[in-house]
Scaffold this active site. Structure first.
Site, mmCIF file in Angstrom:
data_model
loop_
_atom_site.group_PDB
_atom_site.id
_atom_site.type_symbol
_atom_site.label_atom_id
_atom_site.label_comp_id
_atom_site.label_asym_id
_atom_site.label_seq_id
_atom_site.Cartn_x
_atom_site.Cartn_y
_atom_site.Cartn_z
ATOM 1 C CG HIS A 118 -1.536 15.532 -6.605
ATOM 2 N ND1 HIS A 118 -0.382 15.282 -7.321
ATOM 3 C CD2 HIS A 118 -1.357 16.736 -6.009
ATOM 4 C CE1 HIS A 118 0.466 16.282 -7.143
ATOM 5 N NE2 HIS A 118 -0.100 17.173 -6.356
ATOM 6 N NE ARG A 127 -1.588 10.450 -14.560
ATOM 7 C CZ ARG A 127 -0.669 10.726 -13.640
ATOM 8 N NH1 ARG A 127 0.281 11.590 -13.907
ATOM 9 N NH2 ARG A 127 -0.696 10.161 -12.459
ATOM 10 N N GLY A 151 9.236 15.749 -10.603
ATOM 11 C CA GLY A 151 7.861 16.204 -10.390
ATOM 12 C C GLY A 151 7.028 15.018 -9.934
ATOM 13 C CD GLU A 174 5.707 17.930 -6.551
ATOM 14 O OE1 GLU A 174 5.730 17.118 -7.487
ATOM 15 O OE2 GLU A 174 5.210 19.066 -6.662
ATOM 16 C CD GLU A 203 13.683 23.619 -13.040
ATOM 17 O OE1 GLU A 203 13.364 22.965 -12.037
ATOM 18 O OE2 GLU A 203 12.889 24.357 -13.639
ATOM 19 C CD GLU A 217 1.838 13.395 -16.374
ATOM 20 O OE1 GLU A 217 2.213 14.326 -17.144
ATOM 21 O OE2 GLU A 217 0.812 13.458 -15.681
ATOM 22 C CD GLU A 226 0.045 24.302 -16.640
ATOM 23 O OE1 GLU A 226 0.268 23.148 -16.261
ATOM 24 O OE2 GLU A 226 -0.809 25.054 -16.159
#
Ligand code: SAH
Length: 451
Positions: A118, A127, A151, A174, A203, A217, A226
């Site tokens: 993080h 970013r 996320g 998250e 999901e 992101e 990933e």
């Protein structure tokens, strides 16, 4: 007795591995194998090279290409009669069920439970500012909208929404335990009425309503690594309201043929004459160990780009389907614009955020390539086994295939195939001509993309 001979004589010992990518032997004591082959590893004399068997042949194999099947499959652990076959002998669909966690969620979300990643992401100003700019440029549009931040990590994007616009609601989802801290950050900044933090896999999350905006992101090395994007696509299908917005709205993978003198010298030229001795017999090993994998966090200097970059994949985030991720193919044709050494290809991505309001700063693009200030992703370097000398006017054409691993869903392999066509020493002629007959180097190489 040599370790390898011992292993050769012991037919009972062995662990079963599946190969992630093709490997071509460079010596008579090595085994050639293809992606998906199942090898019985008999001994691990060192970390990088193992002794293995494939279809009755034995030899050394690079461990970086192999992935272990479930431990009980080949180690002789007690199994019921129905389990006599290990997962590596079963069909691919069954393999997915057989491996304990094909998404490696524990490890993956575990890595986002601590601050390191993080801090790296939040310190990446290009970013983070890009997302902030998207919110700012669309602040009127966002008024009274329902937003999903997929996320959310520390919640930075959700907090930007609450701080800079007036959304009706922001769901900050998250999966990692960081969510507990994110809740505190939301409270500490006084946005608990707007931002609701939900801990879980996006999901699986249940929302009280559909959302107008899906923000995330999700990008990894070479854009897709990933495969967090799968969650984004699944959530889009389930929770994005008709006419809703996807941010990012588009994404692209770019490639450029490049020089990498420093990296080549450190790992290959080094063996030519260290301390006045000839260590070149180690060069094939260096090739296998170092150049068989992509080099992450590479910064390609502009002067090392041998041509203008080319977009090899272009994704529309409204129409991209989960199925599309299994295999993605792009073509390229580069006109070499300077004399140099073609050491490999550098790859990076861009993402675009469409604007939803007329008055405002317009669309935003986040470009992680060498023409912009570096982001924490930097670029990814794919080295050829040996450099090829190229001249202005030459053409490098070919293809890139991103092949998602059937078993381990966060991973993939990337196959680059290229032909160097000798040109006329003139970049304009390269642009115009067809170059039907290859007159130079032709190659193909598969790289595993593995954490
Ligand atoms: N949005 C934050 C963090 C981005 S990193 C920021 O911009 O700083 C990606 C985050 O998504 C990680 O914290 C990871 O744990 C989370 N994540 C990845 N896949 C997820 C999923 N399927 N469901 C929920 N969270 C996920």
């Amino acid at each position: 007795m040599e370790e390898s001979e011992k292993a050769e004589n012991d037919t009972s010992a062995g662990e079963e591995f599946i190969s992630l990518s093709d490997f071509t032997a460079t010596g008579s004591d090595q085994l050639t194998f293809g992606r998906g082959d199942r090898l019985l590893v008999r001994a691990k004399p060192c970390e990088d090279w193992w002794w293995a068997e494939l279809r009755g042949d034995v030899g050394y194999v690079p461990s970086s290409h192999l992935l272990q099947c479930r431990l009980s499959s080949a180690t002789g652990d007690a199994q019921g009669p129905g389990d006599a076959q290990g997962p590596c002998e079963q069909e691919e669909e069954e393999e997915e069920a057989a491996v304990e966690d094909p998404w490696q969620d524990e490890e993956y979300f575990g890595s986002y439970a601590s601050l390191k990643l993080h801090l790296e992401m939040l310190s990446d100003q290009r970013r983070t500012e890009a997302y902030r700019q998207v919110v700012l440029n669309n602040r009127d549009f966002l008024k009274d909208k329902v937003v999903l931040d997929l996320g959310c990590g520390t919640g930075i994007i959700s907090l930007f929404c609450a701080q800079l616009s007036q959304p009706a609601k922001v769901y900050a989802v998250e999966a990692s335990p960081m969510a507990e801290y994110t809740r505190r950050l939301v409270r500490r900044n006084g946005f608990e009425d707007v931002v609701t933090v939900l801990q879980g896999r996006a999901e699986d999350v249940e929302l009280p309503q559909k959302v107008d905006v899906l923000l995330s992101e999700w990008m990894g090395n070479c854009l897709l690594f990933e495969f967090m994007v799968e969650a984004v696509l699944k959530v889009r299908r389930r929770w994005l309201a008709e006419g809703g917005v996807m941010w990012p709205s588009s994404a692209a993978l770019l490639l450029v043929p490049c020089q990498a003198h420093g990296f080549y010298a450190e790992n290959m030229s080094f063996w030519k004459n260290p301390y006045g001795l000839d260590f070149t017999p180690l060069q094939p090993l260096a090739q296998q160990e170092i150049f068989s994998k992509p080099k992450f966090s590479h910064v390609v200097a502009l002067e090392d780009c041998l041509s203008a970059p080319s977009e090899v994949l272009s994704l529309n985030m409204y129409t991209l389907d989960v199925q599309d991720l299994e295999e993605m193919t792009g073509q390229f044709s580069f006109c070499v614009d300077k004399l140099g050494e073609f050491h490999g290809f550098s790859a990076w991505f861009t993402v675009g955020f469409e604007s939803r309001q007329t008055a405002g700063g317009g669309a935003v693009e986040l470009d992680t390539g060498p023409y912009s200030q570096p982001t924490h992703w930097k670029q990814t370097l794919f080295m050829l086994d040996s450099p090829v000398s190229v001249h202005e006017g030459d053409r490098i054409s070919g293809s890139i295939v991103l092949h998602r691993n059937h078993v381990w869903r966060r991973h993939m392999s990337i196959t680059l195939s290229w032909t160097v066509h000798s040109g006329t020493q003139d970049a304009d002629a390269c642009q115009a001509s067809a170059f039907n007959s290859p007159t130079g180097n032709v190659g193909t190489k598969t790289f595993p993309m593995w954490r």
